[in-house]
Write a protein that holds these residues in place. Structure first.
Motif, PDB file in Angstrom:
ATOM      1  N   THR A  92       0.843  -1.193   0.000  1.00 55.21           N
ATOM      2  CA  THR A  92       0.000   0.000   0.000  1.00 55.21           C
ATOM      3  C   THR A  92       0.885   1.253   0.000  1.00 55.21           C
ATOM      4  O   THR A  92       2.111   1.167   0.066  1.00 55.21           O
ATOM      5  N   HIS A  93       0.238   2.385  -0.033  1.00 54.27           N
ATOM      6  CA  HIS A  93       0.973   3.637   0.143  1.00 54.27           C
ATOM      7  C   HIS A  93       1.343   3.777   1.620  1.00 54.27           C
ATOM      8  O   HIS A  93       0.885   3.021   2.477  1.00 54.27           O
ATOM      9  N   HIS A  94       2.179   4.760   1.916  1.00 52.19           N
ATOM     10  CA  HIS A  94       2.581   5.034   3.298  1.00 52.19           C
ATOM     11  C   HIS A  94       1.509   5.946   3.903  1.00 52.19           C
ATOM     12  O   HIS A  94       1.496   7.154   3.630  1.00 52.19           O
ATOM     13  N   ARG A  95       0.623   5.384   4.706  1.00 48.86           N
ATOM     14  CA  ARG A  95      -0.451   6.206   5.265  1.00 48.86           C
ATOM     15  C   ARG A  95      -0.037   6.804   6.605  1.00 48.86           C
ATOM     16  O   ARG A  95       0.393   6.090   7.515  1.00 48.86           O
ATOM     17  N   ALA A  96      -0.158   8.109   6.733  1.00 48.89           N
ATOM     18  CA  ALA A  96       0.095   8.762   8.013  1.00 48.89           C
ATOM     19  C   ALA A  96      -0.913   8.277   9.037  1.00 48.89           C
ATOM     20  O   ALA A  96      -2.091   8.090   8.726  1.00 48.89           O
ATOM     21  N   CYS A  97      -0.450   8.063  10.261  1.00 47.13           N
ATOM     22  CA  CYS A  97      -1.309   7.523  11.320  1.00 47.13           C
ATOM     23  C   CYS A  97      -1.060   8.303  12.607  1.00 47.13           C
ATOM     24  O   CYS A  97       0.101   8.453  13.020  1.00 47.13           O
ATOM     25  N   ASP A 206     -17.847   1.202   9.637  1.00 46.60           N
ATOM     26  CA  ASP A 206     -18.983   2.077   9.935  1.00 46.60           C
ATOM     27  C   ASP A 206     -19.417   1.955  11.388  1.00 46.60           C
ATOM     28  O   ASP A 206     -19.790   2.952  12.026  1.00 46.60           O
ATOM     29  N   ALA A 207     -19.382   0.755  11.938  1.00 47.51           N
ATOM     30  CA  ALA A 207     -19.772   0.564  13.338  1.00 47.51           C
ATOM     31  C   ALA A 207     -18.853   1.362  14.266  1.00 47.51           C
ATOM     32  O   ALA A 207     -19.318   2.024  15.209  1.00 47.51           O
ATOM     33  N   VAL A 208     -17.567   1.315  13.998  1.00 47.17           N
ATOM     34  CA  VAL A 208     -16.617   2.034  14.836  1.00 47.17           C
ATOM     35  C   VAL A 208     -16.778   3.543  14.672  1.00 47.17           C
ATOM     36  O   VAL A 208     -16.779   4.297  15.654  1.00 47.17           O
ATOM     37  N   PHE A 224     -11.609   8.376  11.761  1.00 50.39           N
ATOM     38  CA  PHE A 224     -10.412   8.075  10.967  1.00 50.39           C
ATOM     39  C   PHE A 224     -10.531   6.728  10.248  1.00 50.39           C
ATOM     40  O   PHE A 224      -9.974   6.546   9.170  1.00 50.39           O
ATOM     41  N   PHE A 225     -11.278   5.814  10.836  1.00 57.08           N
ATOM     42  CA  PHE A 225     -11.308   4.443  10.332  1.00 57.08           C
ATOM     43  C   PHE A 225     -12.400   4.191   9.286  1.00 57.08           C
ATOM     44  O   PHE A 225     -12.479   3.107   8.725  1.00 57.08           O
ATOM     45  N   ARG A 226     -13.231   5.194   8.998  1.00 56.00           N
ATOM     46  CA  ARG A 226     -14.317   4.976   8.044  1.00 56.00           C
ATOM     47  C   ARG A 226     -13.789   4.780   6.619  1.00 56.00           C
ATOM     48  O   ARG A 226     -14.326   3.990   5.839  1.00 56.00           O
ATOM     49  N   ALA A 227     -12.742   5.500   6.271  1.00 51.68           N
ATOM     50  CA  ALA A 227     -12.206   5.426   4.906  1.00 51.68           C
ATOM     51  C   ALA A 227     -11.660   4.034   4.614  1.00 51.68           C
ATOM     52  O   ALA A 227     -11.085   3.370   5.483  1.00 51.68           O
ATOM     53  N   ASP A 228     -11.814   3.590   3.374  1.00 51.85           N
ATOM     54  CA  ASP A 228     -11.244   2.309   2.937  1.00 51.85           C
ATOM     55  C   ASP A 228      -9.749   2.496   2.706  1.00 51.85           C
ATOM     56  O   ASP A 228      -9.289   2.658   1.568  1.00 51.85           O
ATOM     57  N   ASP A 229      -9.004   2.488   3.780  1.00 51.62           N
ATOM     58  CA  ASP A 229      -7.570   2.751   3.708  1.00 51.62           C
ATOM     59  C   ASP A 229      -6.866   1.883   4.741  1.00 51.62           C
ATOM     60  O   ASP A 229      -7.484   1.422   5.709  1.00 51.62           O
ATOM     61  N   ASN A 230      -5.565   1.672   4.537  1.00 46.01           N
ATOM     62  CA  ASN A 230      -4.831   0.835   5.485  1.00 46.01           C
ATOM     63  C   ASN A 230      -4.758   1.515   6.845  1.00 46.01           C
ATOM     64  O   ASN A 230      -4.571   2.728   6.954  1.00 46.01           O
ATOM     65  N   CYS A 231      -4.916   0.714   7.879  1.00 44.23           N
ATOM     66  CA  CYS A 231      -4.961   1.258   9.235  1.00 44.23           C
ATOM     67  C   CYS A 231      -4.769   0.131  10.246  1.00 44.23           C
ATOM     68  O   CYS A 231      -4.862  -1.053   9.916  1.00 44.23           O
TER      69      CYS A 231
END
Length: 455
Positions: A92-97, A206-208, A224-231
């Motif tokens: 994946t890309h480098h996702r800022a966290c 979505d629940a979170v 932050f967690f709604r997006a379909d992105d690595n986390c």
């Protein structure tokens, strides 16, 4: 302990090389490649397992490529490695966290394959299924190692040896001063990762995001967690508490899992065995057994208490426990947590890191402490006291227990490997001891490969 006396015998020499790298994990791969890229350097890589990549193959994300300001602080060969995976859709890309600063997911099998490709491209002599069990010494200088395999005991002679075993095996056998774990000699606990497929990721996200009052997440806003992105999800303490009240036996206070490469895939990081010494095979064995038992209960918990996991199933289990800490050398400099928190700079800098001090306590929960920006790691941390002909890279470098909790993750480990490989090759070329190498020449060589240094 009962002992026997082993008779003296002649050991065949399998190979003679310029640079020998022991251990083909994240640091070892970069070390071998960096050494081989120095023209005319004969490099050999020895690995005890039947694949390459070490902790890059057990489902963990690559942590630490970005700094606190969102800039890339790990470049050079490590970044090139990830970019080649990205080109194939295997990273994946480098996702800022906000919690872990950044994370990059990689495909374990794709990582193994790319590692083999790089070894072939660089002309590195690879030997797997062989343990380095002893060292060849002349005075205080390492001249090679003894390996054991199904073929028996053999010697590999080398002008320079790089210890990328993670456990400091070569440095330990050479008699280098070592530290182990915290001030009481207890290391951070290991974890046996596993992945689950069939997760309804949309339902989970979505629940979170919709119910922060129910699903507590450490530090990061739930949205932050709604997006379909690595986390990485870290939290759900309320769910752990409910499960324990219902009779579940869980080894941790928090629920920790992270995205995989597939949309329905999540890797789980929740087993832990305190007090395990991974340099003792009996304890290592028990740790693997206990973690496997814990994971069965963790799966049951996830399916019952975390939305989206109701119909999930275990897809893969990591081939070995992820070891966070064992031995560390006492080097020419010991990096401290104060260096990290003060964003220390060093004249002999060979890598820059920004990952927080991520301490899995030997007894108890976990703690994270952030530095304001990033910090330098000096070359002296790679050079063991009293021993010549040897340099180390990875989580066995010279740092305090707390400092290692930051630098142990894979992106900094890869950067240290690149620096060690380049240093070993240059020291052979210049015919100087590793501790006497002109660090400015090393820095210039690393910059030529794209390594990041602060201005």
């Amino acid at each position: 302990m009962k002992q026997i006396e082993e008779p003296a015998r002649r050991i065949p020499v399998r190979a003679e090389v310029d640079v020998l790298v022991v251990g083909a994990g994240p640091a070892g791969l970069m070390a071998a490649q960096a050494a081989a890229l120095e023209k005319g350097t004969k490099v050999m890589l020895v690995e005890s397992r039947g694949f390459l990549g070490g902790n890059m193959t057990i489902g963990l994300p690559l942590l630490g490529f970005l700094g606190r300001k969102g800039n890339v602080v790990i470049k050079g060969l490590p970044l090139q490695f990830v970019e080649r995976l990205q080109e194939k859709g295997l990273a994946t890309h480098h996702r800022a966290c906000p919690l872990h600063v950044s994370l990059t997911m990689i495909d374990p099998e794709g990582t193994k394959h790319l590692a083999f490709q790089i070894i072939k491209e660089c002309g590195i002599d690879l030997l797997m299924y062989a343990f380095a069990t002893d060292v060849i010494m002349e005075g205080n200088t390492v001249k090679g190692v003894i390996i054991d395999s199904k073929k028996g005991r053999e010697a590999i002679l080398a002008k320079r040896v790089i210890d990328c075993t993670g456990d400091g095996d070569i440095a330990y056998r050479a008699g280098a001063p070592m530290n182990y774990g915290n001030e009481k000699g207890i290391p951070q606990p290991p974890t046996l990762m596993f992945s689950m497929r069939g997760v309804d990721s949309r339902k989970l996200r979505d629940a979170v995001a919709d119910h922060p009052d129910v699903y507590d997440i450490d530090f990061i806003p739930n949205e932050f967690f709604r997006a379909d992105d690595n986390c990485t999800f870290v939290g759900f303490r309320n769910q752990i508490k409910k499960a324990r009240e219902a009779g579940y036996k869980l080894p941790v206070e928090r629920t920790i899992f992270m995205t995989g490469m597939a949309p329905d895939e999540w890797w789980v990081n929740m087993s832990r065995v305190n007090g395990i010494d991974a340099t003792d095979p009996a304890q290592y064995t028990q740790g693997e057994i206990i973690c496997a038992e814990q994971n069965e209960e963790i799966v049951r918990y996830l399916k019952a208490y975390i939305p989206g996991f109701e119909n999930a199933y275990v897809d893969r289990v990591a081939p070995f426990m992820g070891i966070r800490e064992t031995r560390r050398i006492v080097g020419e400099y010991i990096l401290t947590e104060d260096d990290i928190f003060n964003c220390a700079r060093f004249d002999d800098v060979i890598a820059v890191a920004s990952y927080p001090v991520d301490l899995h306590h030997p007894v108890g929960d976990c703690s994270l402490y952030w530095c304001p920006d990033c910090y330098d790691i000096p070359y002296r941390c790679l050079i063991p006291q009293k021993i010549d002909g040897l340099i180390v890279a990875g989580r066995n470098v010279s740092m305090t227990h707390l400092a290692l909790a930051s630098a142990r993750v894979m992106a900094p480990a890869m950067a240290l490997g690149e620096a060690a490989g380049k240093a070993a090759a240059l020291s052979v070329k210049e015919n100087v001891e590793l501790r006497d190498l002109d660090v400015r020449k090393l820095q210039e060589s690393l910059k030529a490969e794209g390594v990041y240094f602060r201005e």
